[in-house]
Motif scaffolding. Sequence first.
Motif: not given
Length: 359
Positions: A305-324
């Motif tokens: 996911l992260v590698d598919s985006r340019d370094r300066d792209d702004e987006y949010t990754i949301h998670l429904t639970n805290r996962i270590g």
Amino acid sequence: MFTFDFLNARHGDSFLVRWGSPKAKVMLVDGGPSQVFEKSLRERLSQLPADAQGIPRIDIVCLSHVDDDHAVGLLKLLRQIEHARDDQEPDPFAVKRVWFNSVDELVDRVSPGLSASTQEIIDRASEESRAVRASYNQGRAIRDAAAALGLDGNPLFDGPLIEGEETTLAQLHITVVAPDNTALQKLTERWRKARQLRDPSVITSAYADDSIPNLSSIVLMLTHRGRTALLTGDARGDRILAGLRATGLLDDTGPLHVDLLKLPHHGSDRNVESDFFENIHADHYVISADGVKHHHPSEDTLRMLVDSRDRDDEYTIHLTNRIGFADDTLDELRNNRNFTVDVRAAADLALVIKVGDEA
């Protein structure tokens, strides 16, 4: 404006889509596995706006596919309404429509009568396999419950939700991206093989490796006032991309941009490859998982996911639970990048994401 409420569905999916004003419409997608209805979904549904009779209203209930971690909560919801009617009490929730694809309906679309001719074999498979029993029998139960409530037949679609079908409800345009004909053919081949060999293990193995539920998973593109959301269930990435191309939503001019993308299969790397994220960019990526029963999301999925985006792209990754392990991977990937991470607070029923402006 779109508002999405992603509940703590543990290792499964359950979320609300709300749109429109002044009285928002509501779609409930999936109900999560055991205990989700009791611990979070029922309470959240009770908070919905009431209809004219004072009952919380759900305009659409959609089951993406028949699998334990998506279906249990919806079955409990429908049965609660059934029990209230049996006791001559008011419905606890006002469900207007139920959308889902039964495996029977899908294989019969390709080969009429096939499901009936394999029923004995499926019943034997159900006796031998917990996976078949949990999935196939739940699908039958949801179909029967919807019919008992007068909600069978996928109202507005009047048939299976398959690639290319479209409808509109209160300015929400819905395009079905998957399942497609290739997926239906593969499902049908399994049933034909089981009938030919009279061997329930063919069905058992199909459910055990997730191929049956995932091939039949409904994928929806929602559009409201220029805002978009791609809801992927547990579908495979290649089938999603094929469906997007077939429906004209994805072409060769560049990646498709959506406001929100619900990652397939809780972020499993079994369902996606790098081209999935290269072809679909989002402002909000959502992962419904808890990292406990299954190792979801996969670290490799997060890297793709992260590698598919340019370094300066702004987006949010949301998670429904805290996962270590997901935290550790995202911390590693965050170096010199502009994405942010949003995790549901433990005390909250749902992770709430708002897309667009108030109408």
